[in-house]
Design an enzyme around this catalytic site. Structure first.
Site, PDB file in Angstrom:
ATOM      1  N   GLU A   1      40.063  43.450  36.437  1.00  9.80           N
ATOM      2  CA  GLU A   1      39.905  44.863  36.805  1.00  9.80           C
ATOM      3  C   GLU A   1      38.488  45.308  36.446  1.00  9.80           C
ATOM      4  O   GLU A   1      37.949  44.925  35.398  1.00  9.80           O
ATOM      5  CB  GLU A   1      40.965  45.734  36.117  1.00  9.80           C
ATOM      6  CG  GLU A   1      40.996  47.126  36.729  1.00  9.80           C
ATOM      7  CD  GLU A   1      42.256  47.936  36.399  1.00  9.80           C
ATOM      8  OE1 GLU A   1      43.058  47.521  35.553  1.00  9.80           O
ATOM      9  OE2 GLU A   1      42.405  49.016  37.010  1.00  9.80           O
TER      10      GLU A   1
ATOM     11  N   ASP B   1      43.957  44.437  27.967  1.00  5.57           N
ATOM     12  CA  ASP B   1      44.556  45.774  28.056  1.00  5.57           C
ATOM     13  C   ASP B   1      45.697  45.983  27.048  1.00  5.57           C
ATOM     14  O   ASP B   1      45.942  47.127  26.630  1.00  5.57           O
ATOM     15  CB  ASP B   1      45.095  46.017  29.468  1.00  5.57           C
ATOM     16  CG  ASP B   1      44.000  46.428  30.443  1.00  5.57           C
ATOM     17  OD1 ASP B   1      42.968  46.965  30.005  1.00  5.57           O
ATOM     18  OD2 ASP B   1      44.185  46.212  31.656  1.00  5.57           O
TER      19      ASP B   1
ATOM     20  N   HIS C   1      40.546  39.466  32.372  1.00  4.93           N
ATOM     21  CA  HIS C   1      41.159  40.389  33.352  1.00  4.93           C
ATOM     22  C   HIS C   1      40.060  40.848  34.297  1.00  4.93           C
ATOM     23  O   HIS C   1      38.973  41.241  33.859  1.00  4.93           O
ATOM     24  CB  HIS C   1      41.757  41.563  32.575  1.00  4.93           C
ATOM     25  CG  HIS C   1      42.412  42.622  33.386  1.00  4.93           C
ATOM     26  ND1 HIS C   1      43.002  42.399  34.613  1.00  4.93           N
ATOM     27  CD2 HIS C   1      42.589  43.950  33.130  1.00  4.93           C
ATOM     28  CE1 HIS C   1      43.510  43.532  35.063  1.00  4.93           C
ATOM     29  NE2 HIS C   1      43.258  44.488  34.189  1.00  4.93           N
TER      30      HIS C   1
ATOM     31  N   TYR D   1      48.841  55.169  26.674  1.00  7.36           N
ATOM     32  CA  TYR D   1      48.318  54.038  27.450  1.00  7.36           C
ATOM     33  C   TYR D   1      49.465  53.160  27.951  1.00  7.36           C
ATOM     34  O   TYR D   1      49.534  52.794  29.128  1.00  7.36           O
ATOM     35  CB  TYR D   1      47.365  53.217  26.577  1.00  7.36           C
ATOM     36  CG  TYR D   1      46.593  52.174  27.341  1.00  7.36           C
ATOM     37  CD1 TYR D   1      45.331  52.453  27.848  1.00  7.36           C
ATOM     38  CD2 TYR D   1      47.128  50.920  27.571  1.00  7.36           C
ATOM     39  CE1 TYR D   1      44.632  51.504  28.568  1.00  7.36           C
ATOM     40  CE2 TYR D   1      46.439  49.968  28.285  1.00  7.36           C
ATOM     41  CZ  TYR D   1      45.190  50.260  28.776  1.00  7.36           C
ATOM     42  OH  TYR D   1      44.505  49.327  29.505  1.00  7.36           O
TER      43      TYR D   1
ATOM     44  N   ASP E   1      36.915  47.671  35.140  1.00  8.42           N
ATOM     45  CA  ASP E   1      36.490  48.247  33.853  1.00  8.42           C
ATOM     46  C   ASP E   1      36.144  47.155  32.849  1.00  8.42           C
ATOM     47  O   ASP E   1      35.508  47.428  31.827  1.00  8.42           O
ATOM     48  CB  ASP E   1      37.526  49.234  33.288  1.00  8.42           C
ATOM     49  CG  ASP E   1      38.939  48.687  33.247  1.00  8.42           C
ATOM     50  OD1 ASP E   1      39.283  47.835  34.090  1.00  8.42           O
ATOM     51  OD2 ASP E   1      39.715  49.124  32.373  1.00  8.42           O
TER      52      ASP E   1
ATOM     53  N   HIS F   1      40.268  48.176  25.137  1.00  4.28           N
ATOM     54  CA  HIS F   1      40.016  49.625  25.064  1.00  4.28           C
ATOM     55  C   HIS F   1      40.386  50.107  23.663  1.00  4.28           C
ATOM     56  O   HIS F   1      41.421  49.696  23.113  1.00  4.28           O
ATOM     57  CB  HIS F   1      40.889  50.401  26.056  1.00  4.28           C
ATOM     58  CG  HIS F   1      40.653  50.088  27.499  1.00  4.28           C
ATOM     59  ND1 HIS F   1      39.517  50.466  28.177  1.00  4.28           N
ATOM     60  CD2 HIS F   1      41.434  49.440  28.396  1.00  4.28           C
ATOM     61  CE1 HIS F   1      39.616  50.056  29.439  1.00  4.28           C
ATOM     62  NE2 HIS F   1      40.759  49.430  29.601  1.00  4.28           N
TER      63      HIS F   1
ATOM     64  N   HIS G   1      48.659  44.016  33.014  1.00  5.85           N
ATOM     65  CA  HIS G   1      49.417  44.648  34.063  1.00  5.85           C
ATOM     66  C   HIS G   1      48.968  44.237  35.473  1.00  5.85           C
ATOM     67  O   HIS G   1      49.417  44.854  36.454  1.00  5.85           O
ATOM     68  CB  HIS G   1      49.298  46.167  33.922  1.00  5.85           C
ATOM     69  CG  HIS G   1      47.869  46.652  34.141  1.00  5.85           C
ATOM     70  ND1 HIS G   1      47.577  47.605  35.089  1.00  5.85           N
ATOM     71  CD2 HIS G   1      46.694  46.286  33.594  1.00  5.85           C
ATOM     72  CE1 HIS G   1      46.268  47.835  35.082  1.00  5.85           C
ATOM     73  NE2 HIS G   1      45.724  47.043  34.190  1.00  5.85           N
TER      74      HIS G   1
ATOM     75  N   HIS H   1      42.063  56.516  37.206  1.00  5.34           N
ATOM     76  CA  HIS H   1      42.923  56.522  38.399  1.00  5.34           C
ATOM     77  C   HIS H   1      44.200  57.341  38.218  1.00  5.34           C
ATOM     78  O   HIS H   1      45.320  56.845  38.320  1.00  5.34           O
ATOM     79  CB  HIS H   1      43.171  55.125  38.975  1.00  5.34           C
ATOM     80  CG  HIS H   1      43.521  54.021  38.005  1.00  5.34           C
ATOM     81  ND1 HIS H   1      44.575  54.091  37.151  1.00  5.34           N
ATOM     82  CD2 HIS H   1      42.970  52.815  37.804  1.00  5.34           C
ATOM     83  CE1 HIS H   1      44.661  52.968  36.466  1.00  5.34           C
ATOM     84  NE2 HIS H   1      43.687  52.188  36.834  1.00  5.34           N
TER      85      HIS H   1
HETATM   86 FE1  FEO Z   1      43.570  46.735  33.690  1.00  4.56          FE
HETATM   87 FE2  FEO Z   1      41.479  48.147  31.372  1.00  4.56          FE
HETATM   88  O1  FEO Z   1      41.947  47.333  32.982  1.00  4.56           O
END
Ligand code: FEO
Length: 390
Positions: free
Chosen positions: A80, A163, A78, A191, A82, A222, A144, A24
Site C-alpha cells: 500500500e 499495519d 506491504h 485503527y 503509505d 504506524h 489487510h 480514505h
Molecule cells: Fe495498508 Fe498502512 O497501509
C-alpha cells in the site's frame, strides 16, 4: 531530521504526518506516522518506506546514520502506497539493493504500482541473513491486503508488523514507554475497527503464526512502537479478533426536526433500563469512523433516519455503507425513523442492517410527525420487552 535509535543498530527512519486528517474516509484526528526502520549489520537493511511526499524526510533520517547508497536490502512488508510510495526513490539511490516482498501478491502489487524494480519473492518461514541478525518472513494475507507479511528479526526478537498493531497517531515519542499510552490504545482500537476489523479470521491466523515467536519489540508501520506493553496490545487484538461484545449499545441517527432524535432518546432509555451503556451519535456531528470504533464491540446497534424525499438521509446511507464494509460481528439491531407522509426510511434502514451480518431485534419502529410522550414511552417499553425476549 535525525534517525531515532530504538535498539543497538536499529533505527526508526520514518516520517511524522502531523497534518493527516483523512485516510480514505477514516478521520485521523491525531495525524499519523509512516514508520520505516534501518538495521545496520554486515548488510544494511531498510524495512518498509514512507508515503511518497515524505521521501526526503526518510532520506534525511537514513543519512543521519549511513550513506543511503550503501543500503543492501529493502524489505517491503506491504505494497500500500503509505509504505511503498518512497520505494522507487530510495531504490534509485541504493542502486545495488535487493528488494524483498511476499512471493506472489507482494511482487504483483509492487509491479503494478512501480513496474519491475527487480523484486525478490519470499515465502513463509524463509530467512534472510544480515550478518549477526536474520530476518524471517511470515505472510499475513488479508491483514489487510493480499500481500501483507511481517518480518521477525533475531536475535533482537523484533517483529516488524507493518499495519498490524498500528495506530494513526502522530507524536515525537516513538516508544510506548514515552507516549500518551491511553491515547495510543484509543487509536489502536480505532485503527483496528476501521482497517482490520473485516479480516478478523485472517488476523486470528496471523496472531497464531506469531504466537510462538519470543517477541521483545513490535515495530508497526504506524504510530508508536510496543516494548513494555506487548501483552496488553496482544490481548486487545485477541479480544477484537474474537468479536467479543461489551455492555454498550450504539444509537446512530440523523434528524430533521428532532422527531427521530426523540425516538433515539426513547431507545436510549430502554437500553439504560436493561443495564446497558448507550452511546448516541448524531451523524450531523459525528464521523463514521468514530462511530465504527465504538460500534465494533457494542452488543446492540440502533440506526435511525427520517424520510427525506422517499429515502433515508444521505448521512445515514453513508454510515450504513461504511458499516456494511467493516462490521465484523452479528450484533442485534433496531431500525427506526420518523416521517411526514412517505415513511420509507425505517424499512430501508432495516433492510440495510439486515445486509450487515446483523440480526433484527424487532420490527422497524416508525412514527409520523412529532411523537407524543405516550408514543415515546411505548417505544421504550417495546424495546425493553424485545431485549428481554431476545
Ligand atoms: Fe495498508 Fe498502512 O497501509
Amino acid at each position: 531530521m535525525k534517525a531515532m535509535q530504538i535498539a543497538e543498530g536499529v533505527y526508526w527512519v520514518g516520517a511524522i504526518d502531523w497534518n493527516l486528517r483523512n485516510f480514505h474516509g477514516y478521520e485521523t484526528e491525531k495525524g499519523s506516522t509512516y514508520n520505516a526502520y534501518l538495521v545496520i549489520d554486515e548488510k544494511i537493511a531498510l524495512i518498509d518506506t514512507v508515503k511518497e511526499p515524505f521521501k526526503e524526510e526518510m532520506l534525511a533520517r537514513i543519512s543521519s546514520v549511513v550513506d543511503p547508497a550503501k543500503i543492501d536490502v529493502i524489505i517491503s512488508n506491504h505494497a500500500e502506497p503509505d509504505h511503498s510510495g518512497a520505494l522507487p526513490f530510495i531504490a534509485g539511490i541504493a542502486k545495488n539493493a535487493k528488494i524483498y516482498a511476499a512471493a506472489g501478491a507482494g511482487i504483483k502489487d509492487l509491479t503494478a504500482y512501480y513496474g519491475d524494480l527487480g523484486y525478490v519473492g519470499v515465502k513463509a518461514g524463509e530467512t534472510l541473513s544480515l550478518g549477526k541478525r536474520a530476518l524471517t518472513f511470515v505472510p499475513t494475507p488479508m491483514v489487510h491486503w493480499p500481500d501483507n507479511m511481517v518480518s521477525f528479526m533475531t536475535p533482537d526478537n523484533i517483529l516488524f508488523s507493518n499495519d498490524a498493531f498500528g495506530q494513526h497517531y502522530a507524536s515525537d515519542e516513538r516508544l510506548d514507554t514515552e507516549c500518551d499510552l491511553p491515547e495510543a490504545y484509543i487509536q489502536a482500537r480505532k485503527y483496528y475497527a476501521n482497517i482490520v476489523q473485516p479480516y478478523g479470521m485472517q488476523t486470528g491466523k496471523a496472531l497464531a503464526a506469531c504466537a510462538n515467536l519470543p517477541i521483545q519489540t513490535i515495530c508497526p508501520s504506524h504510530g508508536i512502537i510496543w516494548t513494555k506493553h506487548i501483552p496488553e496490545i496482544l490481548s486487545l487484538y485477541q479480544s477484537w479478533v474474537a468479536n467479543n461484545f461489551d455492555d454498550t449499545a450504539v444509537i446512530v441517527f440523523d434528524t430533521m426536526w428532532h422527531s427521530t432524535e426523540a425516538m433515539a432518546h426513547a431507545i436510549e432509555n430502554a437500553f439504560l433500563a436493561c443495564g446497558l451503556k448507550p452511546r448516541l451519535y448524531n451523524l450531523h456531528y459525528c464521523h463514521n469512523s468514530d462511530v465504527i470504533a465504538d460500534a465494533m464491540t457494542a452488543k446492540y446497534i440502533a440506526v435511525g433516519s427520517p424520510t427525506l424525499n422517499n429515502n433515508m438521509m444521505p448521512s445515514v446511507a453513508s454510515f450504513l455503507t461504511y458499516f456494511k464494509g467493516l462490521n465484523g460481528n452479528k450484533k442485534k439491531y433496531i431500525a427506526f425513523g420518523s416521517y411526514g407522509w412517505g415513511g420509507q426510511s425505517p424499512d430501508q434502514v432495516h433492510e440495510a442492517l439486515a445486509a450487515c451480518k446483523c440480526e433484527a431485534l424487532m420490527p422497524a419502529i416508525r412514527l409520523a410527525y412529532k411523537p407524543s410522550a405516550e408514543q415515546l414511552e411505548k417505544i421504550t417499553a417495546d424495546v425493553i420487552e424485545a431485549i428481554k425476549n431476545s
